[in-house]
Design an enzyme around this catalytic site. Structure first.
Site, mmCIF file in Angstrom:
data_model
loop_
_atom_site.group_PDB
_atom_site.id
_atom_site.type_symbol
_atom_site.label_atom_id
_atom_site.label_comp_id
_atom_site.label_asym_id
_atom_site.label_seq_id
_atom_site.Cartn_x
_atom_site.Cartn_y
_atom_site.Cartn_z
ATOM 1 N N ARG A 197 0.727 -1.225 -0.038
ATOM 2 C CA ARG A 197 -0.076 -0.093 -0.036
ATOM 3 C C ARG A 197 0.814 1.304 0.078
ATOM 4 N NH1 ARG A 197 -2.943 -3.491 3.639
ATOM 5 N NH2 ARG A 197 -5.182 -4.187 2.806
ATOM 6 N N GLU A 257 -4.873 17.095 -8.422
ATOM 7 C CA GLU A 257 -5.492 17.371 -9.280
ATOM 8 C C GLU A 257 -6.919 17.809 -9.375
ATOM 9 O OE1 GLU A 257 -5.842 16.357 -14.002
ATOM 10 O OE2 GLU A 257 -3.634 16.058 -13.247
ATOM 11 N N HIS A 269 -2.290 18.061 -23.714
ATOM 12 C CA HIS A 269 -2.454 16.544 -23.545
ATOM 13 C C HIS A 269 -3.737 16.106 -23.944
ATOM 14 C CE1 HIS A 269 1.422 17.724 -21.360
ATOM 15 N NE2 HIS A 269 1.619 16.386 -20.901
ATOM 16 N N HIS A 317 -2.749 12.669 -25.990
ATOM 17 C CA HIS A 317 -3.122 11.397 -25.599
ATOM 18 C C HIS A 317 -4.062 10.651 -26.754
ATOM 19 C CE1 HIS A 317 -2.108 12.110 -21.024
ATOM 20 N NE2 HIS A 317 -1.074 12.149 -21.681
#
Length: 369
Positions: A124, A240, A251, A255
């Site tokens: 984790r 974000e 982007h 992308h």
């Protein structure tokens, strides 16, 4: 010898970005970056022969009882897969890595993303130290804690936010960087001027020849200024939810281009690389801003000229269908219930998030390119 620089990233999980010559062999610096006795250096087949043993030697010098393993993965975007992610996890298991173990991500953005994601998942979350060796990774992907792998449906769709324990940028590694990769990194440098620092565009224009000639002083200054901007933004918005989205300028288009290239060519990494796709994406975002009446064409023209000066592409590659690119954008992480979201600008240095962009406007820009 360029004086070393440190950029501090604050917030809930603070860390430092160290920038300077010869830092991969600085055992005292590396000693500050890991806490336990297990270390895994993850690199690729291009970078590992150049630097992995030096990092291993410095780490062993810093901590004599460290149990260290080097994992070498294939190079390139096509390697950013679940299979190679599993190889990193298997290496950590074989090492017997405990919660205080450290993953050193030695390479470009692909290695940084994949090794960082494995560090986020092992027990984790264990420490990851980013050791970027490409300009693009130095100024972008190594800072801020975004980690991910690609799947056929899109780029970076599976990942986690996992801030590094430290970022160590050894600028001497740029001497072995292919010219195409240098230019790709300059696209991300230009991005900071486009979204937040118009004066940086002036500086880049004035120093373009020096940057392309790999002048150490100019490159170090560009890296430090870029990292300072990214550090400030990610400190204020680590996950974000707001301002950090500005870093995605260009982007959404990029992308989509990368994903469509992968679909047509049988895998990731064919055609434009990430930085090149971002260059095209920024041009398209600037044109979309003009199309929507937000900005003048003069700013788009100036951005395009700077990218061309750096030898970067400014047009969508031949053979990519506008409707197919739009379909890719609908699956982009920046899309939302209110439709497509883009990072657009009002002028150079003044970008903002624009939600609910009309798809017909996007198609018009795509088809006009």
């Amino acid at each position: 010898m360029i004086a070393a620089t440190t950029v501090e990233v604050g917030g809930g999980e603070p860390y430092a970005i160290h920038i300077g010559d010869g830092l991969l062999g600085d055992s005292a610096l590396l000693a500050k970056t890991f806490r336990g006795r297990h270390a895994l250096i993850v690199s690729d087949e291009h970078v590992a022969p150049l630097y992995a043993e030096a990092v291993a030697a410095a780490s062993r010098s810093a901590c004599t009882n460290v149990q260290l393993h080097i994992l070498v993965l294939p190079a390139g975007e096509a390697a950013k897969t679940f299979d190679n992610f599993t190889r990193v996890i298997d290496a950590l298991a074989t090492l017997g890595a405990t919660r205080d173990a450290c993953v050193f991500a030695l390479g470009g953005g692909v290695i940084g993303d994949m090794a960082g994601f494995a560090a986020a998942c092992w027990m984790r979350g264990i420490d990851c130290v980013q050791l970027p060796t490409s300009l693009l990774a130095m100024v972008d992907s190594s800072v801020g804690g975004k980690t991910a792998i690609d799947i056929p449906q899109g780029k970076n769709l599976v990942g986690a936010f996992h801030p590094p324990r430290a970022v160590v940028i050894d600028t001497t590694t740029l001497r072995t960087l292919p010219p195409r990769e240098l230019r790709a990194g300059l696209a991300e440098v230009v991005k900071y001027g486009a979204i937040i620092d118009g004066a940086f565009i002036d500086w880049l224009d004035a120093h373009a020849d020096a940057l392309l000639a790999m002048d150490a002083t100019a490159l170090s200054a560009a890296i430090a200024r870029s990292c300072t901007h990214k550090a400030a933004i990610t400190e204020r918005d680590p996950l974000e939810h707001g301002e950090r989205a500005l870093l995605n300028f260009g982007h959404t288009f990029a992308h989509a281009i990368e994903a469509e290239q992968a679909a047509l060519n049988g895998g990731w990494g064919a055609g434009l690389n990430h930085g090149e796709a971002v260059a095209v994406g920024m041009v398209l975002a600037a044109r979309l801003s003009t199309q929507l009446g937000m900005a003048t064409m003069d700013d788009a023209t100036r951005l395009t000229a700077l990218l061309k000066r750096f030898g970067l592409p400014i047009r969508i590659p031949a053979g990519l269908d506008a409707d197919a690119l739009l379909a890719r954008m609908r699956l982009d992480k920046k899309a939302a219930a209110d439709g497509l979201r883009f990072i657009l600008w009002d002028s150079i240095g003044h970008a903002r998030v624009v939600a609910g962009v009309d798809e017909s406007a996007v198609l018009q820009v795509l088809r006009a390119d």
